[in-house]
Each structure stands twice: as structure tokens, then as C-alpha cells.
Scaffold this active site. Structure first.
Site, PDB file in Angstrom:
ATOM      1  N   LYS A  66      -3.314   0.436  -3.299  1.00  6.56           N
ATOM      2  CA  LYS A  66      -2.871  -0.938  -3.045  1.00  6.56           C
ATOM      3  C   LYS A  66      -2.428  -1.557  -4.367  1.00  6.56           C
ATOM      4  O   LYS A  66      -3.239  -1.749  -5.291  1.00  6.56           O
ATOM      5  CB  LYS A  66      -3.986  -1.770  -2.414  1.00  6.56           C
ATOM      6  CG  LYS A  66      -3.626  -3.252  -2.287  1.00  6.56           C
ATOM      7  CD  LYS A  66      -4.540  -4.011  -1.360  1.00  6.56           C
ATOM      8  CE  LYS A  66      -4.196  -3.737   0.081  1.00  6.56           C
ATOM      9  NZ  LYS A  66      -4.936  -4.610   1.028  1.00  6.56           N
ATOM     10  N   ASP A  92     -12.080  -9.728   6.103  1.00  4.14           N
ATOM     11  CA  ASP A  92     -10.850  -9.586   6.895  1.00  4.14           C
ATOM     12  C   ASP A  92     -10.957  -8.390   7.836  1.00  4.14           C
ATOM     13  O   ASP A  92     -10.030  -7.592   7.955  1.00  4.14           O
ATOM     14  CB  ASP A  92      -9.634  -9.449   5.979  1.00  4.14           C
ATOM     15  CG  ASP A  92      -8.309  -9.630   6.735  1.00  4.14           C
ATOM     16  OD1 ASP A  92      -8.332 -10.222   7.836  1.00  4.14           O
ATOM     17  OD2 ASP A  92      -7.264  -9.182   6.230  1.00  4.14           O
ATOM     18  N   VAL A 140       0.855  -1.188   0.000  1.00  3.51           N
ATOM     19  CA  VAL A 140       0.000   0.000   0.000  1.00  3.51           C
ATOM     20  C   VAL A 140       0.890   1.238   0.000  1.00  3.51           C
ATOM     21  O   VAL A 140       1.771   1.389   0.854  1.00  3.51           O
ATOM     22  CB  VAL A 140      -0.942   0.021   1.216  1.00  3.51           C
ATOM     23  CG1 VAL A 140      -1.896   1.215   1.122  1.00  3.51           C
ATOM     24  CG2 VAL A 140      -1.742  -1.279   1.305  1.00  3.51           C
TER      25      VAL A 140
END
Length: 528
Positions: free
Chosen positions: A45, A139, A30
Site C-alpha cells: 500500500k 474499517d 495497493v
């Protein structure tokens, strides 16, 4: 906080100039970028090349990004742009100039009062927006919750499916997620269901417990142990305030069907604790002030647990469901640190392994071992004095350093076998770190720093005192989840020990603050 670009980093991606690094993980790097149209700062990213080479991945990446763009920016970082056809592909999102929840708790301690309530409501608001656009985060964890001006911002939602679902990434070793925040059903990918929004709700509960207490509600000595507790134990809600305990208990239900939706959760938080469901109230009361052991519950099929263990073994997160014992028997045949010290000038002993001048004769009987067990502090002191074997446990990764004798780079392992056993060799106020697996008689092997144009890798080295092999242990404020002291590992010439998603490296001095801390788990006395 951004750090300078490294040699080998691109200067730009598309119309975006890259001005710094924001982080690195399993999916990619990133960067902090600047849009050429107006100079707006953005986070970019860049996908790892191994993903980018797959045509199916690019198609899924494009689809997931388009869906993520539909998520309203309520407590989420807005998805601004992407180029799935670029070499490599990249995603552009709103830049949030603030610390993550993980950093905030580590540096300032657990949240309470209005700050904790704001985090709980902010994440629930984000999940309501994300799920409303038919996106699943997959996530959600403290590192993906950022403190922004005006409130909470959740990042990295949606695109995980592109990484998880392509043909080369459907195996158990490519499952996306962080063990401490993964729902029980995610450990049974063979017989279970695909990830649903309910898995994000479970993660919300685990993240809120972390925000309130600084630990996971299912904390164990290893990732495999954590998975076992997620599958079989009730959460430890000790320290979660009464105003949130019922909602948290509801979201941590083992059955995904028993959890609230994001909308229901948000409504409950906004309405107050008085409206919490009775089942959640009972669960919260049962867990209040009672740390949860690891029971061998028989209600879940053994096959599910076996699958979970296989998943963790494949990811390197844990091969065996076990605690990290402090009384493990010594492994025979390991090279003692005294032989490593003896091999170089300035360190006590002789290279041949014979007693140094003035030492006791080899015929002297070995002293009888003391019947008294060493205390944890005494074990730590003995480890630091080069008297006992140790695991070097990464607190944030919940894994252990591992060095294979035939492989030069240092990886994250499950804490089993000699590959994870090390010995600290005092060198003044610093230490050499000897690998017991890679060392052979007369040839001790230590950790060292190898500088390249792109990075400073942690790798195998001869054991000698020098700028690339000496490490300082800097005490951290927080202990690990078992109460052991934690340290930053620092090399004076290169910087702090970090993890890049594949192996350990040393961050160059001046690149930023340390992230990873390490504790030392006793593995018994070193062989004489």
C-alpha cells in the site's frame, strides 16, 4: 486479481518490484509486488502524497505499523514491512490471492451453511487477534475480508488510525470508515468517545448480515439515511440464519458497552447458539422477518443525529436525511435532452429548438397529464428514452454522480440539487449522459472520457456521438438495495466506470473485471 500497472506508476518501492495493481482507495494505491529476497509476492500500500507531506502522520504511521506487526496472523494478512520515511511511505503485507467477501457475494450471491459460519468465525478470530495486540481495525467491511486458501483473511487493520488522528485529519470530513458498517458512537465524534474495539464488533455484525443477505442491516436510500437507521432503528436481520441471529443481534447493540468482546464473540460462535445471551435472543426474535422502518425515536439526542448528518455532509456522503423520492417536482430551467440531441448530426431535432419537420405546431395545447402514477419499470423506461431526469446512483459507494457547472471532473455527491441530475440520451443502443446542471440553453454538456498518460478521467464534454461520449448500460445480476435494476456503465473505447477515492474514471479495457454498478433514480419529468 491484479491489473497492469498504469503510466506514471512506480516500477518499484524499496526492495520490492511492482508487477501490477490490486486496488485504489482513499488512503492510497495497493500494488502487487515481488520481494527481491526470494521473489515472494506481496501486497504494497503506497500512501497518497497529501498524507505523506505531514510529519505527524509519518510518526503515527510508524507507530501504528509497529503495533500492527504484533498482530498474530490468525485469519489476518500478516504485516511484513514498511518504510514511513520513503517518498511516499508504504506498507507491505502478505498477498492473499483470493476474492473479497464483497466480490464473492456480488458474483455468487449470499453465503449460507458452513460457508457463512466459516466467515463469521474467521472474522471473529481475526478481531480476537487484532484486539489482543491492542489494535483497532476501524474499517472492517466486506471489501477487507478476503477468501484465502485455508480460510478467511482480514486486511487493512490498524493503520487507519494514522490517517484519522493526525492534525490535518481529525475533522469530521476525514473520519475513516464505511457508513454501512460504522457503529453509532462513531457518528458523534464531538460528544462521543474515540473509536474502541466495540466499534469493530458492531462492524462484524453488519458484515455478517451482508454475507448472509447481500445487504446492510440498516440499508437506506442514501448514506445519511443509513446513518439515521444505525442511530435510531433496530437492525433488519431477515434472512440471517437462526444459528447466527442471536450473536449478530448482540454485536449490533447501540450501546458499545452492551456488545461482546471479540473473545466473548468467538467463544459464543464456537459454543453454539444455545449459549447466546437472553438479551440478544429477544432482540433477534423481535427483528425476525420484519424489515425495519425509519422511526423518529426520541431516545437519542437530536444533537447526535445533527452531528452525524454534518459528518456525512462533510464527507460528501449525504447532506440531508431523506429518502430519494421518485416523485420529485421538475426543476425549472434545465436543458432537455432533446436540445442536446438536436445540436449534433444524426440525432433527431434541430439545433434551434424549433419543431422538426412534420412535428406538431407549437400552438398545440400541451397534453393533460395522466392521473395514473408511473410504475418503477415505466419510470426506468422513460429515463432510458430520455424523457425523465435521473440520479445516477453508485450502488457500492451509496452516493450519486455529481457535476458542478464550474468543475470539469465528475465527483460523488449526496443526490441533492441540480448538480446530481442527468438525462440519458439514446444514441442507437448506447447513451449520451447529459448533465442538467452544467448545460445551458444552446450548449448541452455531457459526460465524456478524457485520456491522459496516467488515466482515463470522466469529465465534461460537448454532447456528440463519438467513442469518448457514448456509454453502454450492461445489466448486473444484483439490484441495488431498493430493488432497482443495476448496471455496469461501459465506454466502448476505454472500459468500465470506476471510482478512485476522489473522482470517477474509466478503467482501460483489459485492466480487469468491473467493480462498480449504478442504478437510476427517477427525479421527475424533464422540462419541455
Amino acid at each position: 486479481m491484479s491489473t497492469p500497472l498504469r503510466p506514471g506508476d512506480p516500477a518499484g518501492l524499496g526492495r520490492y518490484e511492482l508487477v501490477g495493481r490490486l486496488g485504489e482507495g482513499g488512503m492510497g494505491t495497493v500494488y502487487l509486488g515481488r520481494d527481491s529476497d526470494g521473489g515472494r509476492l506481496v501486497a504494497i500500500k503506497m500512501v497518497r502524497p497529501e498524507f505523506a507531506h505531514e510529519t505527524e502522520f509519518r510518526g503515527r504511521f510508524r507507530s501504528e505499523v509497529n503495533r500492527a506487526k504484533q498482530v498474530p496472523s490468525f485469519s489476518t494478512a500478516e504485516v511484513l514491512d514498511a518504510d514511513p520515511d520513503h517518498e511516499p511511505p508504504y506498507l507491505v503485507v502478505e498477498y492473499v490471492d483470493g476474492p473479497s467477501l464483497a466480490v464473492e457475494v456480488r458474483e455468487r450471491g449470499p453465503l449460507s451453511g458452513a460457508a457463512l459460519q466459516g466467515v463469521a468465525v474467521g472474522i471473529a478470530t481475526a478481531l480476537t487477534a487484532i484486539h489482543g495486540a491492542e489494535v483497532i481495525h476501524r474499517d472492517l467491511k466486506p471489501g477487507n475480508v478476503l477468501f484465502a486458501r485455508g480460510g478467511i483473511k482480514v486486511i487493512d487493520f490498524g493503520i487507519a488510525r494514522a490517517f484519522e488522528a493526525t492534525s490535518q485529519h481529525t475533522r469530521t470530513d476525514q473520519m475513516v470508515g464505511t457508513v454501512s458498517y460504522m457503529a453509532p458512537e462513531r457518528f458523534d465524534p464531538v460528544n462521543g468517545r474515540p473509536a474502541t474495539p466495540a466499534a469493530d464488533i458492531f462492524a462484524w455484525g453488519a458484515v455478517v448480515v451482508f454475507a448472509a443477505t447481500g445487504r446492510s442491516p440498516f440499508a437506506a436510500d442514501s448514506a445519511a439515511g443509513t446513518a439515521m437507521r444505525i442511530l435510531t432503528s433496530e437492525p433488519d436481520l431477515t434472512g440471517v440464519p437462526e444459528s447466527l441471529r442471536g450473536a449478530v443481534a448482540w454485536t449490533l447493540a447501540k450501546d458499545p458497552e452492551a456488545r461482546p468482546t471479540a473473545r466473548e464473540l468467538l467463544d459464543l460462535l464456537l459454543a453454539g447458539e444455545a449459549s447466546r445471551p437472553a438479551a440478544a435472543t429477544a432482540t433477534a426474535a423481535a427483528t425476525e422477518n420484519a424489515p425495519v422502518p425509519v422511526p423518529a425515536k426520541r431516545g437519542r439526542k437530536a444533537a447526535v443525529i445533527a452531528t452525524a448528518v454534518a459528518v456525512l455532509a462533510a464527507t460528501g456522503a449525504g447532506l440531508t436525511i431523506r429518502g430519494l423520492r421518485d416523485d420529485s417536482p421538475a426543476t425549472t430551467g434545465a436543458t432537455s435532452p432533446s436540445s442536446a440531441v438536436a445540436a449534433k448530426p444524426g440525432l433527431a431535432g434541430t439545433a434551434s429548438g424549433e419543431p422538426a419537420s412534420g412535428s406538431a405546431a407549437s400552438s398545440r395545447p400541451a397534453p393533460r397529464p395522466s392521473a395514473r402514477s408511473l410504475s418503477p419499470l415505466e419510470k426506468l423506461q422513460a429515463i432510458r428514452n430520455g424523457k425523465r431526469k435521473t440520479l445516477i446512483h453508485s450502488v457500492q459507494l451509496d452516493q450519486d454522480l455529481a457535476m458542478e457547472s464550474h468543475y470539469t471532473e465528475i465527483e460523488a455527491g449526496d443526490g441533492t440539487g441540480r448538480k446530481s441530475e442527468f438525462a440519458l440520451i439514446p444514441a442507437g443502443v448506447d447513451f449520451l449522459v447529459q448533465s442538467l446542471a452544467a448545460s445551458t440553453p444552446g450548449r448541452p454538456v455531457c459526460l465524456g472520457v478524457r485520456l491522459t498518460e496516467e488515466s482515463a478521467k470522466l469529465t465534461q464534454s460537448e454532447c456528440f456521438t463519438g467513442p469518448g461520449t457514448q456509454f453502454e448500460l450492461i445489466p448486473a445480476e444484483k439490484k441495488d438495495d431498493q430493488g432497482r435494476p443495476a448496471y455496469y456503465i461501459y465506454n466502448d473505447s476505454s472500459g468500465y466506470l470506476l471510482w478512485d477515492g476522489k473522482s470517477f474514471y474509466v478503467q482501460e479495457v483489459g485492466d480487469g473485471d468491473p467493480i462498480y454498478t449504478f442504478s437510476f433514480v427517477d427525479r421527475g419529468p424533464l422540462p419541455s
